[in-house]
Design an enzyme around this catalytic site. Structure first.
Site, short mmCIF file in Angstrom:
data_model
loop_
_atom_site.label_atom_id
_atom_site.label_comp_id
_atom_site.label_asym_id
_atom_site.label_seq_id
_atom_site.Cartn_x
_atom_site.Cartn_y
_atom_site.Cartn_z
N GLU A 129 -13.31 2.04 -3.92
CA GLU A 129 -14.07 3.28 -3.90
C GLU A 129 -13.60 4.27 -4.96
OE1 GLU A 129 -14.62 3.42 1.00
OE2 GLU A 129 -13.66 5.09 -0.08
N TYR A 139 -9.87 -10.10 4.81
CA TYR A 139 -9.52 -11.18 3.89
C TYR A 139 -9.69 -12.54 4.55
CZ TYR A 139 -7.39 -7.63 0.87
OH TYR A 139 -7.17 -6.54 0.07
N HIS A 192 0.81 -1.23 0.00
CA HIS A 192 0.00 0.00 0.00
C HIS A 192 0.84 1.27 0.00
CE1 HIS A 192 -3.42 -2.53 2.05
NE2 HIS A 192 -2.99 -3.04 0.90
N TYR A 239 -11.96 10.15 4.72
CA TYR A 239 -12.60 9.17 3.84
C TYR A 239 -12.84 7.82 4.51
CZ TYR A 239 -12.23 12.78 0.41
OH TYR A 239 -12.39 13.98 -0.24
#
Length: 400
Positions: free
Chosen positions: A270, A291, A177, A280
């Site tokens: 999103e 997961y 990420h 957000y």
């Protein structure tokens, strides 16, 4: 005589082995040909068979092959293209789509760890005047590695006058990420998207860059009107918080606002409109689940003070790359939002009414590979990069 017989025997044996070797090589070549023929035939079929979307017929034409995990495309004013490869190489593609075998020199040290590496390449809006090229990448430092932003000028085959404008802090050793998309707005501010680095709680911390969008002047200075400037302990570069992993960013052609998409966990990808100081939600609210177990994350899907996505995907499509289309080659797609998807290897076309998605169409599913970048080229065609070790640059062209 014994020695002569042995020599003769050895020669015969060697000749026999050579014959076997020749037959084996021919057999191996035949096997390899049989194994590679389906892929080659599929690629050729993709280029000759027109695809019929709801509003246009088109072909997918492969322009460049042999790229190593390409990530992003940018056009130079003379028509050449810059292509980043995640391992840390910047490549040049000529106007007639020949890949220069020699990578550009003078790049920063790239930490190609896990999902990290060399990400976006973007030209300054006034590139013709100042020559600045912006690169996002994963750089090493104290505590591990994290996303950084630099600018440089291209002179011949080398980047010069390199300036690092931003470094994510704190760095960490995880390989997840990184975000890595770069965009300029109409006022000349530059935005860099960041992921939560695989540690979801970081996305809600004001004293941490991770899980946010960064906003800077084009020279790296912090704008005085950034929403968290002057707040005790807050990182002044932050423009948002609560973002999981943004890998698509594009400026809306009418409003000039920055739109992004981000990966959810298991579900909950999103699309958002990025606005100053907004939260957000990640990981407090999400439409995704953990997961494997499928258990809930955070507090649900809604919470006061936290933004709802403009659009979401459940299950996930793993979005990557995004562009608004405003060209002339596909007039019935003007104003549409195009999103690449790693999962199911497809291009998603979204019709819009303001900030509402009114229709979704999924195109070229499992045709050319995992789509990493989507760009509307200056010539009106739509360009795609596939995130493969043998990645390609492809183009959508109207079917005649």
């Amino acid at each position: 005589m014994s020695r002569i017989r042995n020599t003769s025997s050895s020669t015969s044996t060697w000749a026999y082995l050579m014959q076997v070797g020749v037959k084996f090589r021919k057999w191996s070549a035949l096997v390899c040909l049989c194994l590679t023929m389906p892929a080659a035939m599929d690629a050729a079929a993709a280029e000759t068979k027109p695809f019929q979307s709801e509003k246009h017929a088109f072909r997918v034409v492969t322009l460049v092959e042999g790229l190593q995990n390409p990530w992003s495309i940018a056009w130079l004013p003379d028509g050449r293209m810059l292509v980043t490869e995640r391992q840390g190489r910047l490549r040049i593609v000529s106007k007639d789509f020949k890949l220069d075998p020699k990578p550009v020199e003078g790049l920063p040290q790239v930490a190609a760890v896990g999902q990290g590496g060399l990400f976006d390449v973007v030209l300054h809006p006034r590139y013709a005047e100042n020559g600045w090229i912006y690169l996002a990448y994963s750089g090493a430092g104290s505590g591990g590695h994290g996303t950084e932003l630099m600018r440089a000028r291209l002179e011949g085959h080398r980047l010069t006058q390199q300036q690092v404008l931003f470094r994510l802090e704190p760095k960490s050793s995880t390989g997840f990420h990184f975000g890595g998309r770069v965009a300029f707005d109409r006022q000349g501010y530059v935005y860099l998207t960041l992921g939560d680095r695989g540690d979801k709680d970081r996305a809600q911390r004001l004293d941490d860059h991770a899980g946010s969008v960064i906003r800077l002047h084009d020279d790296g200075r912090v704008p005085k009107d950034n929403p968290f400037v002057g707040r005790a302990g807050a990182k002044p570069e932050k423009f948002t918080l609560g973002n999981r992993n943004i890998q698509g960013a594009a400026l809306h052609p009418q409003t000039g606002e920055l739109w992004t998409h981000e990966h959810g966990p298991q579900g909950g990808d999103e699309i958002n409109v990025i606005r100053a100081g907004r939260n957000y939600g990640w990981p407090v609210i999400t439409y995704g689940v953990n997961y494997g177990t499928g258990t809930r994350i955070g507090e649900g899907t809604h919470k006061p003070g936290m933004e709802q996505p403009l659009y979401k995907w459940v299950p996930s499509i793993a979005p990557s790359g995004m562009a608004f289309y405003a060209g002339d080659k596909f007039p019935n797609w003007r104003g549409n939002l195009l999103v690449g998807a790693l999962r199911d290897e497809m291009l998603v076309r979204l019709e819009l009414d303001g900030e509402k998605v009114t229709r979704e169409e999924r195109l070229i599913k499992n045709t050319i590979g995992r789509i990493r970048d989507v760009r509307a080229g200056p010539d009106g065609y739509i360009y795609l990069l596939t995130d493969e070790r043998g990645g390609v640059l492809a183009r959508l062209e109207p079917a005649k």
